[in-house]
Design an enzyme around this catalytic site. Structure first.
Site, PDB file in Angstrom:
ATOM      1  N   CYS A  55      32.952  38.755  26.109  1.00 45.94           N
ATOM      2  CA  CYS A  55      33.062  37.341  26.481  1.00 45.94           C
ATOM      3  C   CYS A  55      31.977  36.915  27.470  1.00 45.94           C
ATOM      4  O   CYS A  55      31.792  35.726  27.708  1.00 45.94           O
ATOM      5  CB  CYS A  55      34.445  37.052  27.052  1.00 45.94           C
ATOM      6  SG  CYS A  55      35.745  37.328  25.849  1.00 45.94           S
ATOM      7  N   HIS A  57      34.190  30.552  31.196  1.00 45.08           N
ATOM      8  CA  HIS A  57      34.643  31.155  29.938  1.00 45.08           C
ATOM      9  C   HIS A  57      36.103  30.753  29.740  1.00 45.08           C
ATOM     10  O   HIS A  57      36.887  30.699  30.688  1.00 45.08           O
ATOM     11  CB  HIS A  57      34.506  32.679  29.997  1.00 45.08           C
ATOM     12  CG  HIS A  57      35.203  33.353  28.861  1.00 45.08           C
ATOM     13  ND1 HIS A  57      34.986  32.997  27.557  1.00 45.08           N
ATOM     14  CD2 HIS A  57      36.131  34.339  28.830  1.00 45.08           C
ATOM     15  CE1 HIS A  57      35.740  33.743  26.771  1.00 45.08           C
ATOM     16  NE2 HIS A  57      36.454  34.568  27.519  1.00 45.08           N
ATOM     17  N   ASN A 105      40.268  31.201  22.876  1.00 50.86           N
ATOM     18  CA  ASN A 105      39.175  32.016  23.398  1.00 50.86           C
ATOM     19  C   ASN A 105      38.195  32.310  22.257  1.00 50.86           C
ATOM     20  O   ASN A 105      38.523  33.040  21.329  1.00 50.86           O
ATOM     21  CB  ASN A 105      39.767  33.318  23.963  1.00 50.86           C
ATOM     22  CG  ASN A 105      38.712  34.223  24.583  1.00 50.86           C
ATOM     23  OD1 ASN A 105      37.515  33.999  24.415  1.00 50.86           O
ATOM     24  ND2 ASN A 105      39.158  35.249  25.294  1.00 50.86           N
TER      25      ASN A 105
HETATM   26  N1  ACO Z   1      54.771  35.123  22.163  1.00 53.93           N
HETATM   27  C1  ACO Z   1      55.909  35.420  22.807  1.00 53.93           C
HETATM   28  N2  ACO Z   1      56.011  36.470  23.650  1.00 53.93           N
HETATM   29  C2  ACO Z   1      54.919  37.229  23.837  1.00 53.93           C
HETATM   30  C3  ACO Z   1      53.699  36.979  23.177  1.00 53.93           C
HETATM   31  C4  ACO Z   1      53.660  35.860  22.312  1.00 53.93           C
HETATM   32  N3  ACO Z   1      52.544  35.507  21.642  1.00 53.93           N
HETATM   33  N4  ACO Z   1      52.794  37.887  23.569  1.00 53.93           N
HETATM   34  C5  ACO Z   1      53.397  38.707  24.432  1.00 53.93           C
HETATM   35  N5  ACO Z   1      54.699  38.319  24.608  1.00 53.93           N
HETATM   36  C6  ACO Z   1      55.714  38.905  25.461  1.00 53.93           C
HETATM   37  C7  ACO Z   1      55.427  40.352  25.795  1.00 53.93           C
HETATM   38  O1  ACO Z   1      55.910  41.197  24.759  1.00 53.93           O
HETATM   39  C8  ACO Z   1      56.184  40.505  27.091  1.00 53.93           C
HETATM   40  O2  ACO Z   1      57.545  40.701  26.783  1.00 53.93           O
HETATM   41  P1  ACO Z   1      58.456  41.698  27.681  1.00 53.93           P
HETATM   42  O3  ACO Z   1      58.462  41.110  29.056  1.00 53.93           O
HETATM   43  O4  ACO Z   1      59.760  41.641  26.987  1.00 53.93           O
HETATM   44  O5  ACO Z   1      57.757  43.018  27.607  1.00 53.93           O
HETATM   45  C9  ACO Z   1      56.071  39.143  27.771  1.00 53.93           C
HETATM   46  O6  ACO Z   1      55.704  38.233  26.710  1.00 53.93           O
HETATM   47  C10 ACO Z   1      55.036  39.092  28.874  1.00 53.93           C
HETATM   48  O7  ACO Z   1      53.816  39.653  28.412  1.00 53.93           O
HETATM   49  P2  ACO Z   1      52.535  39.756  29.347  1.00 53.93           P
HETATM   50  O8  ACO Z   1      51.430  40.434  28.589  1.00 53.93           O
HETATM   51  O9  ACO Z   1      52.927  40.333  30.669  1.00 53.93           O
HETATM   52  O10 ACO Z   1      52.187  38.202  29.525  1.00 53.93           O
HETATM   53  P3  ACO Z   1      51.117  37.541  30.468  1.00 53.93           P
HETATM   54  O11 ACO Z   1      51.751  36.512  31.288  1.00 53.93           O
HETATM   55  O12 ACO Z   1      50.245  38.543  31.158  1.00 53.93           O
HETATM   56  O13 ACO Z   1      50.195  36.760  29.414  1.00 53.93           O
HETATM   57  C11 ACO Z   1      48.010  37.021  28.397  1.00 53.93           C
HETATM   58  C12 ACO Z   1      49.471  37.500  28.438  1.00 53.93           C
HETATM   59  C13 ACO Z   1      47.992  35.593  27.970  1.00 53.93           C
HETATM   60  C14 ACO Z   1      47.254  37.889  27.392  1.00 53.93           C
HETATM   61  C15 ACO Z   1      47.369  37.145  29.798  1.00 53.93           C
HETATM   62  O14 ACO Z   1      47.684  38.397  30.341  1.00 53.93           O
HETATM   63  C16 ACO Z   1      45.859  36.988  29.790  1.00 53.93           C
HETATM   64  O15 ACO Z   1      45.339  35.926  29.571  1.00 53.93           O
HETATM   65  N6  ACO Z   1      45.097  38.061  30.112  1.00 53.93           N
HETATM   66  C17 ACO Z   1      43.649  37.996  30.288  1.00 53.93           C
HETATM   67  C18 ACO Z   1      42.900  37.787  29.016  1.00 53.93           C
HETATM   68  C19 ACO Z   1      41.409  37.822  29.295  1.00 53.93           C
HETATM   69  O16 ACO Z   1      40.908  37.169  30.172  1.00 53.93           O
HETATM   70  N7  ACO Z   1      40.663  38.667  28.579  1.00 53.93           N
HETATM   71  C20 ACO Z   1      39.250  38.825  28.851  1.00 53.93           C
HETATM   72  C21 ACO Z   1      38.401  38.056  27.946  1.00 53.93           C
HETATM   73  S1  ACO Z   1      38.659  38.482  26.262  1.00 53.93           S
HETATM   74  C22 ACO Z   1      37.323  39.473  25.719  1.00 53.93           C
HETATM   75  O17 ACO Z   1      36.497  39.929  26.434  1.00 53.93           O
HETATM   76  C23 ACO Z   1      37.284  39.805  24.248  1.00 53.93           C
END
Ligand code: ACO
Length: 307
Positions: free
Chosen positions: A111, A234, A264
């Site tokens: 990214c 980003h 993204n």
């Molecule tokens: N729908 C419903 N529930 C979901 C989904 C979904 N699509 N996805 C995950 N969940 C659930 C999980 O299973 C989990 O359930 P549990 O509590 O029963 O285990 C719960 O939701 C919480 O999951 P988390 O992963 O802790 O959720 P979080 O609040 O962290 O959000 C996210 C996830 C959006 C991915 C966030 O962590 C994020 O944005 N991370 C950074 C992403 C990023 O910046 N990446 C770098 C760039 S990408 C690149 O370089 C290619």
């Protein structure tokens, strides 16, 4: 000579996939996706569309808005993690599509790829090697996604953005900063051609790292956060974007946000956002713009520029 942006372009596939559409594909909800990410929809390319075909459309738009000819381009850099094929590079395919006779290569920094590409182009211009560099961020993430994994497939989209960076006497890029730390490589990777991400852990490192990056960029230039007119980050997650805006004491009105509509698009997200805000007149001549990104590797970086 300085490096100044003289044209921007963008391309998004016509097909839109909403969160409601995703509810029929995986066990997710519109509410969950909006609350955790800010994403409402993403664009998904048609089977015949490729990273290079999207890059070509964004480049034509950027070259037109720069008011120069294809022949004036003397270097092409494409930032992508989803090339059409291992080789030839997407930049070489683009070069042939545009009938440009210039060196062309790809940059892979996930990214952060567009920031890396801008930093490289800036150095080519400052040393007098290049005069007009076409820099493209283009991605077809729909190919990489596991459409049964709700934790990743809701996050990404396809698209391409481009800029023309030119040698000019007036101030353009003020400074660029690129970093990498490979120790975190297993938190976000592609194995067996599918994305795997420990989202929560990536989130924490991203917020902390971007905060330090803002300090580094301002300190290097003896500037204050009040000197920034626009943040063009980003677009991974609205919560990460809001944390970066808070660090800069910027209201969301001074932040270009596209994650709600594009999701993204990895290396394409910053040039797409920049193009949107330039074309709709939000970003104006002489304003100070901060571009910043964080991604797999981990890689991260910023470009501070006067538009
Ligand atoms: N729908 C419903 N529930 C979901 C989904 C979904 N699509 N996805 C995950 N969940 C659930 C999980 O299973 C989990 O359930 P549990 O509590 O029963 O285990 C719960 O939701 C919480 O999951 P988390 O992963 O802790 O959720 P979080 O609040 O962290 O959000 C996210 C996830 C959006 C991915 C966030 O962590 C994020 O944005 N991370 C950074 C992403 C990023 O910046 N990446 C770098 C760039 S990408 C690149 O370089 C290619």
């Amino acid at each position: 000579m300085n490096s100044k942006i003289i044209g921007t372009g963008g391309y998004l596939p016509a097909k839109v996939l909403t969160n409601k559409d995703l509810e029929t594909i995986v066990d997710t909800t519109d509410d969950w996706i909006i609350e955790r990410t800010g994403i409402q929809q993403r664009h998904i390319s048609e089977p015949g569309e490729t990273t290079s075909s999207m890059a070509t459309k964004a480049s034509i738009d950027a070259i037109k808005s720069a008011n120069i000819n294809n022949d004036d381009i003397d270097l092409i850099i494409v930032a992508t993690t989803t090339p059409d094929m291992v080789f030839p590079s997407t930049a070489c395919i683009l070069q042939n599509n545009l009938k440009i006779k210039a060196p062309a290569f790809d940059v892979q920094a996930a990214c952060t790829g567009f920031i890396y590409a801008m930093s490289i182009a800036d150095n080519y211009i400052r040393t007098g090697t290049s005069k007009n560099v076409l820099i493209v961020g283009a991605e077809k993430y729909s190919n990489l996604l596991d459409w049964s994994d709700r934790s990743t497939c809701v996050l990404f989209g396809d698209g391409a953005g481009a800029v023309v960076l030119s040698a000019k006497p007036e101030e353009g890029i003020i400074s660029s900063h690129i970093h990498a730390d490979g120790q975190y490589n297993d938190l976000l990777d592609v194995k067996n051609e599918q994305i795997r991400m420990k989202g929560n852990e990536v989130f924490k490192v991203a917020v902390n790292t971007l905060s330090k990056l803002v300090d580094e960029t301002l300190e290097k230039n003896n500037m204050d956060k009040s000197d920034i007119d626009w943040l063009v980050p980003h677009q991974a997650n609205l919560r990460i974007i809001k944390a970066a805006a808070k660090k800069l004491s910027l209201s969301l009105d001074q932040v270009v946000v596209t994650v709600d509509r594009h999701a993204n698009t990895s290396a394409a997200s910053i040039p797409l956002a920049l193009n949107e805000a330039v074309k709709d007149g939000r970003i104006k001549d002489d304003q100070v713009i901060l571009l910043e990104a964080f991604g797999s590797g981990f890689t991260w970086g910023s470009v501070l520029l006067r538009y």
